[in-house]
Structure formats: structure tokens, C-alpha cells
Design a protein around this motif. Sequence first.
Motif, short mmCIF file in Angstrom:
data_model
loop_
_atom_site.label_atom_id
_atom_site.label_comp_id
_atom_site.label_asym_id
_atom_site.label_seq_id
_atom_site.Cartn_x
_atom_site.Cartn_y
_atom_site.Cartn_z
N UNK A 82 0.84 -1.21 0.00
CA UNK A 82 0.00 0.00 0.00
C UNK A 82 0.87 1.25 0.00
N UNK A 83 1.96 1.23 0.75
CA UNK A 83 2.85 2.37 0.78
C UNK A 83 3.48 2.65 -0.57
N UNK A 84 3.86 1.61 -1.27
CA UNK A 84 4.45 1.78 -2.60
C UNK A 84 3.45 2.34 -3.61
N UNK A 85 2.18 2.04 -3.37
CA UNK A 85 1.15 2.42 -4.34
C UNK A 85 0.31 3.61 -3.88
N UNK A 86 0.64 4.18 -2.72
CA UNK A 86 -0.05 5.38 -2.25
C UNK A 86 -1.43 5.16 -1.70
N UNK A 87 -1.70 3.98 -1.11
CA UNK A 87 -3.02 3.68 -0.55
C UNK A 87 -2.96 3.74 0.98
N UNK A 88 -4.09 4.09 1.58
CA UNK A 88 -4.23 3.99 3.03
C UNK A 88 -4.37 2.51 3.39
N UNK A 98 3.83 -11.31 17.74
CA UNK A 98 5.09 -10.79 18.27
C UNK A 98 5.18 -9.28 18.07
N UNK A 99 5.70 -8.58 19.07
CA UNK A 99 5.79 -7.12 18.99
C UNK A 99 6.61 -6.68 17.78
N UNK A 100 7.59 -7.50 17.39
CA UNK A 100 8.39 -7.19 16.21
C UNK A 100 7.50 -7.00 14.98
N UNK A 101 6.50 -7.87 14.81
CA UNK A 101 5.64 -7.80 13.63
C UNK A 101 4.63 -6.66 13.75
N UNK A 102 4.14 -6.42 14.95
CA UNK A 102 3.21 -5.29 15.16
C UNK A 102 3.91 -3.97 14.88
N UNK A 103 5.09 -3.81 15.45
CA UNK A 103 5.85 -2.57 15.27
C UNK A 103 6.24 -2.37 13.80
N UNK A 104 6.58 -3.46 13.12
CA UNK A 104 6.97 -3.36 11.72
C UNK A 104 5.80 -2.90 10.86
N UNK A 105 4.60 -3.41 11.13
CA UNK A 105 3.42 -2.98 10.37
C UNK A 105 3.16 -1.48 10.57
N UNK A 106 3.27 -1.02 11.80
CA UNK A 106 3.10 0.41 12.06
C UNK A 106 4.19 1.22 11.36
N UNK A 107 5.41 0.71 11.41
CA UNK A 107 6.51 1.41 10.78
C UNK A 107 6.35 1.56 9.28
N UNK A 108 5.59 0.66 8.68
CA UNK A 108 5.32 0.71 7.24
C UNK A 108 4.08 1.54 6.92
N UNK A 109 3.50 2.19 7.93
CA UNK A 109 2.40 3.12 7.69
C UNK A 109 1.01 2.58 7.95
N UNK A 110 0.91 1.37 8.51
CA UNK A 110 -0.42 0.79 8.73
C UNK A 110 -1.06 1.29 10.01
N UNK A 111 -2.38 1.48 9.97
CA UNK A 111 -3.17 1.66 11.18
C UNK A 111 -3.44 0.27 11.73
N UNK A 112 -3.01 0.00 12.96
CA UNK A 112 -3.05 -1.35 13.52
C UNK A 112 -4.17 -1.48 14.54
N UNK A 113 -4.99 -2.52 14.37
CA UNK A 113 -6.05 -2.85 15.32
C UNK A 113 -5.71 -4.23 15.90
N UNK A 114 -5.63 -4.33 17.23
CA UNK A 114 -5.25 -5.58 17.89
C UNK A 114 -6.47 -6.17 18.60
N UNK A 115 -6.74 -7.46 18.34
CA UNK A 115 -7.91 -8.14 18.89
C UNK A 115 -7.53 -9.55 19.32
N UNK A 116 -8.36 -10.23 20.11
CA UNK A 116 -8.12 -11.64 20.40
C UNK A 116 -8.09 -12.45 19.10
N UNK A 117 -7.31 -13.55 19.07
CA UNK A 117 -7.16 -14.32 17.82
C UNK A 117 -8.47 -14.71 17.15
#
Length: 299
Positions: A82-88, A98-117
Amino acid sequence: MNLVTATDVVSAAAKIAPFIQQTPLLHLPGERLWIKAENRQPTRSFKVRGALNAVGRLAEQGAGHVIAQSSGNHAQAVAYAAGRLGLRVTVVLPDTAPSLKVDAARGLGAEVVVVPPALREVTCTALADHLGAAVVRSDDFDTIAGHAGIGAEIAAELPGVATILVPVCNGGLLAGVAVAAKAANPAITVIGVEPALAADGQASFRAGHRVTWPVEDTYRTVADGLRAPVLGALAWEHIRLHVDDMLTVTEDAIVAAMDLLSAKVGERAEPSGAVTTAAYLTHDLPPGPVAAVLSGGNI
């Protein structure tokens, strides 16, 4: 149901080529095993292939906002695309990610919603309706077609390959690799690999129809990227046509494979990416060269 063809694989590969790495095949010394190092992709996972193809198609259709639910790697891949193509972009992740994956998604510009599996899918669907966002599923047609390039590359780079081992979550990767590999050479044996603690795919393969496991069972495995409770419907249609077998591996075997990959080929594999090497080490496979997809290194 519309299935991915060899033509779709070629088209997807051309579309995503500017944004991905053509990852190497690394030989495991003293063995007949080659490692397809998808941990070297921009988001350190194969998921970027399918996400780029799927998000690209949605952008062509006028989408301005995409959403995905994921255990982590698909979320990063969709955010990258989405970042490469200019999309929200919005992603729904489980609170066990894992926090590594959550933080990476945010770092790439995503709005992150966390819920039970167990609420990942329903939350993603509800948010898509509320936000007017297009859902990018990890086993959509375009996602499978993007992933399939891995199978095509293995067949081209290792012409004598006899067996390809592929990690299985919801089956999108396995479906794509199987389509491409069988198109290149129908004699190639394609085998899916799962943790024994999350073996809904093997259960489906044996039963001849999709079998669902409880989320509380699949979430026992250390392989956090392979905890989907059921194969995707479209992925299943490809798997039942093109896949030769499904194997499982123990938790101890996964950890041992991670250590081996680090020591012998210098590659960092997350547990989900190491299951294929674990299968090579613990199962009797057909004779000839074996390629194992190391699907990710986010650890």
C-alpha cells in the motif's frame, strides 16, 4: 471457481518484479537440500509477493484504502504494498502477535487494530464495511498468483528438483507454488508442511474436504505464522488438485531446524519458515534434490 493458471503466474511475476527480490537457492552442505530464502524479501517474508499483486490489482480498480487481517507477515506485506502504491492501509492483528511484527506494520504506515485471535476475521470484515476499505485476503486469487512465482523460480533455478516443501497456514503459498511447479514439470512432488499442533491442513488433505481446528489448538505451536484454523476455500481447490502430500513436524524439530539454518547457511528463520527444513530432517522423502521454502525471518 476461478483457479490460478500458469499465465496468471507469469503476469503476476512481471507486475511485482520491480518491488521484490528474486531470492537465492542456498545449498545445505552435505545434503540434497536447497533453501529458497524468502526471508530476504523487503519485509523479510514471502508474503510481499502476493500482497503486491493483490494490492496492485485493487489500486487499478480504484481502491484508496485496503485492509487485511494477519498473524503479522501478511500485515507487513500489505502495508509495504500500500505504501508503494499510495493507498491507506489498516491491519487487524491478534493480541498474541510478536511485537516485532506489530511494530513493523506500524513502521510501514499501517493503522493497527489488535484483537483476540478468534476475532481477527469478523473484526476485519466489520472494519472494511465501516471504513469502505477493500479486503486483501492471504488466499485471494491475486495473492496466490503472486506467491506462485516462488515455485516458478525454484523450477527454473534447480531444473532437477524432485520435491518442493512448502509451509502451510491458510494454504495460499502452497496453492501458488503447486500451480507453478506442476506447470513447469508435472513430475515435481509438492508437499505441504505444518506443525503437528496446527495440522488442520493435513487433516483436510486426508479427509478430502476442509477441516477446521479450534483456534485454541492451533495457537499452541511456536510457529505463529501457521496458526490458521482452516485452509482458505480458494487455496483448498488448488491444493486438492495439485499437491501430493501434507506432512507435520514437532515443535522440537522446528527449533532444531532454526538452529541448523543459522549454523549451516547463515539464515535467520522464524519458526514458520523452518518447518520445511524440519520436514526434510525428519521424514523420508522421494529421491532427488529437495527445495524447502524458508518463508520468513521475522524473529
